[in-house]
Design a protein around this motif. Structure first.
Motif, PDB file in Angstrom:
ATOM      1  N   HIS A 280      30.983 -19.283 -17.909  1.00 61.13           N
ATOM      2  CA  HIS A 280      29.759 -20.024 -17.569  1.00 61.13           C
ATOM      3  C   HIS A 280      28.715 -19.923 -18.691  1.00 61.13           C
ATOM      4  O   HIS A 280      28.141 -20.921 -19.124  1.00 61.13           O
ATOM      5  CB  HIS A 280      29.125 -19.461 -16.285  1.00 61.13           C
ATOM      6  CG  HIS A 280      29.799 -19.905 -15.023  1.00 61.13           C
ATOM      7  ND1 HIS A 280      30.136 -21.209 -14.771  1.00 61.13           N
ATOM      8  CD2 HIS A 280      30.174 -19.206 -13.918  1.00 61.13           C
ATOM      9  CE1 HIS A 280      30.698 -21.296 -13.572  1.00 61.13           C
ATOM     10  NE2 HIS A 280      30.743 -20.094 -13.037  1.00 61.13           N
ATOM     11  N   GLY A 281      28.464 -18.677 -19.137  1.00 63.53           N
ATOM     12  CA  GLY A 281      27.333 -18.429 -20.041  1.00 63.53           C
ATOM     13  C   GLY A 281      27.508 -19.035 -21.413  1.00 63.53           C
ATOM     14  O   GLY A 281      26.529 -19.458 -22.035  1.00 63.53           O
ATOM     15  N   VAL A 282      28.745 -19.074 -21.919  1.00 63.17           N
ATOM     16  CA  VAL A 282      28.974 -19.645 -23.251  1.00 63.17           C
ATOM     17  C   VAL A 282      29.597 -21.042 -23.134  1.00 63.17           C
ATOM     18  O   VAL A 282      28.984 -22.049 -23.492  1.00 63.17           O
ATOM     19  CB  VAL A 282      29.849 -18.719 -24.117  1.00 63.17           C
ATOM     20  CG1 VAL A 282      30.156 -19.375 -25.457  1.00 63.17           C
ATOM     21  CG2 VAL A 282      29.162 -17.375 -24.336  1.00 63.17           C
TER      22      VAL A 282
ATOM     23  N   ALA B  27      26.181 -11.825  -7.082  1.00 58.78           N
ATOM     24  CA  ALA B  27      26.928 -10.576  -6.911  1.00 58.78           C
ATOM     25  C   ALA B  27      27.432 -10.080  -8.264  1.00 58.78           C
ATOM     26  O   ALA B  27      27.326  -8.888  -8.581  1.00 58.78           O
ATOM     27  CB  ALA B  27      28.102 -10.785  -5.954  1.00 58.78           C
ATOM     28  N   PHE B  28      27.949 -10.992  -9.069  1.00 56.90           N
ATOM     29  CA  PHE B  28      28.399 -10.610 -10.418  1.00 56.90           C
ATOM     30  C   PHE B  28      27.248  -9.938 -11.171  1.00 56.90           C
ATOM     31  O   PHE B  28      27.434  -8.886 -11.801  1.00 56.90           O
ATOM     32  CB  PHE B  28      28.911 -11.842 -11.179  1.00 56.90           C
ATOM     33  CG  PHE B  28      29.006 -11.657 -12.671  1.00 56.90           C
ATOM     34  CD1 PHE B  28      29.574 -10.507 -13.215  1.00 56.90           C
ATOM     35  CD2 PHE B  28      28.525 -12.640 -13.540  1.00 56.90           C
ATOM     36  CE1 PHE B  28      29.648 -10.341 -14.597  1.00 56.90           C
ATOM     37  CE2 PHE B  28      28.601 -12.470 -14.920  1.00 56.90           C
ATOM     38  CZ  PHE B  28      29.150 -11.320 -15.449  1.00 56.90           C
ATOM     39  N   GLY B  29      26.052 -10.516 -11.085  1.00 52.64           N
ATOM     40  CA  GLY B  29      24.898  -9.939 -11.781  1.00 52.64           C
ATOM     41  C   GLY B  29      24.578  -8.533 -11.293  1.00 52.64           C
ATOM     42  O   GLY B  29      24.278  -7.642 -12.093  1.00 52.64           O
ATOM     43  N   VAL B  30      24.661  -8.326  -9.976  1.00 54.59           N
ATOM     44  CA  VAL B  30      24.394  -6.992  -9.420  1.00 54.59           C
ATOM     45  C   VAL B  30      25.403  -5.982  -9.985  1.00 54.59           C
ATOM     46  O   VAL B  30      25.041  -4.893 -10.453  1.00 54.59           O
ATOM     47  CB  VAL B  30      24.447  -7.024  -7.871  1.00 54.59           C
ATOM     48  CG1 VAL B  30      24.398  -5.607  -7.303  1.00 54.59           C
ATOM     49  CG2 VAL B  30      23.300  -7.865  -7.319  1.00 54.59           C
ATOM     50  N   GLY B  31      26.691  -6.373  -9.994  1.00 55.88           N
ATOM     51  CA  GLY B  31      27.723  -5.474 -10.511  1.00 55.88           C
ATOM     52  C   GLY B  31      27.550  -5.214 -12.002  1.00 55.88           C
ATOM     53  O   GLY B  31      27.713  -4.073 -12.475  1.00 55.88           O
TER      54      GLY B  31
ATOM     55  N   ALA C 285      23.396 -23.194 -13.564  1.00 52.24           N
ATOM     56  CA  ALA C 285      22.925 -22.558 -12.326  1.00 52.24           C
ATOM     57  C   ALA C 285      23.506 -21.158 -12.186  1.00 52.24           C
ATOM     58  O   ALA C 285      22.797 -20.201 -11.839  1.00 52.24           O
ATOM     59  CB  ALA C 285      23.313 -23.418 -11.119  1.00 52.24           C
ATOM     60  N   ALA C 286      24.805 -21.020 -12.483  1.00 53.17           N
ATOM     61  CA  ALA C 286      25.455 -19.708 -12.364  1.00 53.17           C
ATOM     62  C   ALA C 286      24.852 -18.712 -13.353  1.00 53.17           C
ATOM     63  O   ALA C 286      24.554 -17.569 -13.003  1.00 53.17           O
ATOM     64  CB  ALA C 286      26.960 -19.845 -12.606  1.00 53.17           C
ATOM     65  N   THR C 287      24.661 -19.163 -14.601  1.00 58.06           N
ATOM     66  CA  THR C 287      24.166 -18.253 -15.638  1.00 58.06           C
ATOM     67  C   THR C 287      22.747 -17.782 -15.323  1.00 58.06           C
ATOM     68  O   THR C 287      22.443 -16.587 -15.418  1.00 58.06           O
ATOM     69  CB  THR C 287      24.217 -18.939 -17.020  1.00 58.06           C
ATOM     70  OG1 THR C 287      25.546 -19.412 -17.252  1.00 58.06           O
ATOM     71  CG2 THR C 287      23.819 -17.970 -18.120  1.00 58.06           C
ATOM     72  N   VAL C 288      21.884 -18.726 -14.945  1.00 56.86           N
ATOM     73  CA  VAL C 288      20.507 -18.338 -14.591  1.00 56.86           C
ATOM     74  C   VAL C 288      20.540 -17.329 -13.447  1.00 56.86           C
ATOM     75  O   VAL C 288      19.846 -16.304 -13.467  1.00 56.86           O
ATOM     76  CB  VAL C 288      19.674 -19.582 -14.215  1.00 56.86           C
ATOM     77  CG1 VAL C 288      18.342 -19.177 -13.601  1.00 56.86           C
ATOM     78  CG2 VAL C 288      19.455 -20.462 -15.443  1.00 56.86           C
ATOM     79  N   THR C 289      21.411 -17.591 -12.447  1.00 57.10           N
ATOM     80  CA  THR C 289      21.496 -16.709 -11.279  1.00 57.10           C
ATOM     81  C   THR C 289      21.951 -15.303 -11.666  1.00 57.10           C
ATOM     82  O   THR C 289      21.322 -14.306 -11.294  1.00 57.10           O
ATOM     83  CB  THR C 289      22.475 -17.301 -10.240  1.00 57.10           C
ATOM     84  OG1 THR C 289      22.036 -18.616  -9.906  1.00 57.10           O
ATOM     85  CG2 THR C 289      22.525 -16.446  -8.983  1.00 57.10           C
ATOM     86  N   PHE C 290      23.042 -15.209 -12.470  1.00 61.54           N
ATOM     87  CA  PHE C 290      23.517 -13.844 -12.745  1.00 61.54           C
ATOM     88  C   PHE C 290      22.625 -13.114 -13.748  1.00 61.54           C
ATOM     89  O   PHE C 290      22.478 -11.895 -13.672  1.00 61.54           O
ATOM     90  CB  PHE C 290      25.018 -13.772 -13.072  1.00 61.54           C
ATOM     91  CG  PHE C 290      25.516 -14.407 -14.357  1.00 61.54           C
ATOM     92  CD1 PHE C 290      25.152 -13.924 -15.591  1.00 61.54           C
ATOM     93  CD2 PHE C 290      26.433 -15.466 -14.303  1.00 61.54           C
ATOM     94  CE1 PHE C 290      25.650 -14.485 -16.764  1.00 61.54           C
ATOM     95  CE2 PHE C 290      26.938 -16.031 -15.473  1.00 61.54           C
ATOM     96  CZ  PHE C 290      26.541 -15.543 -16.704  1.00 61.54           C
ATOM     97  N   MET C 291      21.973 -13.834 -14.656  1.00 54.62           N
ATOM     98  CA  MET C 291      21.062 -13.143 -15.575  1.00 54.62           C
ATOM     99  C   MET C 291      19.885 -12.544 -14.810  1.00 54.62           C
ATOM    100  O   MET C 291      19.471 -11.405 -15.061  1.00 54.62           O
ATOM    101  CB  MET C 291      20.555 -14.108 -16.659  1.00 54.62           C
ATOM    102  CG  MET C 291      21.620 -14.589 -17.647  1.00 54.62           C
ATOM    103  SD  MET C 291      22.483 -13.299 -18.576  1.00 54.62           S
ATOM    104  CE  MET C 291      21.329 -12.986 -19.903  1.00 54.62           C
ATOM    105  N   ILE C 292      19.333 -13.311 -13.861  1.00 56.60           N
ATOM    106  CA  ILE C 292      18.219 -12.793 -13.057  1.00 56.60           C
ATOM    107  C   ILE C 292      18.702 -11.605 -12.210  1.00 56.60           C
ATOM    108  O   ILE C 292      18.054 -10.551 -12.161  1.00 56.60           O
ATOM    109  CB  ILE C 292      17.633 -13.905 -12.157  1.00 56.60           C
ATOM    110  CG1 ILE C 292      16.925 -14.947 -13.027  1.00 56.60           C
ATOM    111  CG2 ILE C 292      16.670 -13.315 -11.114  1.00 56.60           C
ATOM    112  CD1 ILE C 292      16.460 -16.182 -12.268  1.00 56.60           C
TER     113      ILE C 292
END
Lengths: 141, 146
Positions: free
Chosen positions: A105-107, B92-96, A119-126
């Motif tokens: 997703h990020g790259v 969830a990935f971010g939390v992990g 959307a996924a990248t913003v979500t996991f970075m936050i």
């Protein structure tokens, strides 16, 4: 634990990651997402598992060769084994449902301007930033 | 055979890039996110360098070729829906990632030099994928391959 600011090595490494993503698309027509590549070799295997094994083997061996040839790779894990296992479990479930991680997703996805990947990248970075804040500054680990 | 050789070389470039960039180093990854503490902004250069390189390269590849060298088509994700599944999974990935400091692409190249810590993370991550896939398989039709 402090770490050195390494803009040039990090930029160089980032460009190599990008070159790898371009090559994998040009040669195999595949997104260089580690979640997808890895999931394809966890049973039940996907039909085209051989190139995935070759890619992953290359990714594991290259840093070893670099180290043996006198290169240095700064590496420290300031996390306990139980927390590494807990984090690993959550990452595994998360990237399965999220259908991707930093590489996919990020790259690759962001480079294609995919709305899902943005959307996924913003979500996991936050989520990662909030988690690190909670672990380090609220829980005090 | 050629495809396997080039796949291995492509993986090697990825692994070397990850290793020298700092993405395989949990101390550095966690410091990148620790803006309120021992902040190390290096990973902006990893993401920036990878993203700009890939964006330019993908355009060149898609502009120059109708199909990849070793396959009949480009396998691009077709799902366009931003749904709860995507966002919950990513959160969830971010939390992990925030707990462990390893992401999948960071952990794999560390397997050759990282010792028990990265093995523990990777083992648990594979179990997490297997469990999620099993639960998903019970609830829905099997998720399609990536």
């Amino acid at each position: 634990m402090e770490t050195d600011f390494t803009p040039w090595m990090s930029l160089g490494g980032g460009v190599l990651i990008g070159l790898s993503a371009i090559l994998l698309m040009a040669l195999n027509g595949r997104i260089a997402g580690m979640t997808g590549i890895l999931t394809g070799i966890i049973p039940p295997f996907s039909t085209d598992w051989a190139w995935r094994i070759a890619f992953l083997a290359g990714a594991v061996i290259a840093p070893v060769i670099f180290l043996r040839s006198g290169g240095t790779i700064p590496y420290a894990v300031p996390v306990s084994l139980p927390l590494l296992a807990l984090g690993g479990l959550i990452v595994g479930a998360g990237v399965y449902y999220g259908a991707g991680c930093t590489s996919g997703h990020g790259v690759c996805g962001m480079a294609r301007l995919s709305p899902r990947s943005i959307a996924a990248t913003v979500t996991f970075m936050i989520a990662t930033g909030v988690t690190v804040y909670v672990v380090r500054h609220i829980a005090g680990a | 055979m050629q495809k396997l050789l080039f796949s291995g070389l492509t993986g090697a470039i990825f692994g070397l890039g990850i290793a020298i960039s700092g993405m395989a180093n949990p101390a550095k990854v966690l410091n990148f996110f620790d803006v309120a503490g021992s902040w190390d902004p290096s990973l902006i250069f990893v993401m920036g360098g990878a993203l700009i390189t890939t964006a330019i390269g993908y355009r060149l590849v898609f502009g120059a070729r109708a199909r990849p060298v070793f396959d009949t088509e480009f396998h691009l994700p077709v799902n366009k829906t931003i749904d709860a599944r995507l966002l919950t999974g990513s959160a969830a990935f971010g939390v992990g990632w925030g707990i462990a400091g390893f992401c999948p692409g960071g952990a794999i190249p560390a397997l050759g030099f990282g010792g028990i810590e990265v093995i523990a993370f990777m083992g648990a991550m594979v179990i997490g994928i297997v469990l999620a896939r099993a639960v998903d398989g019970l609830r829905h039709k099997p998720a399609k391959a990536f």
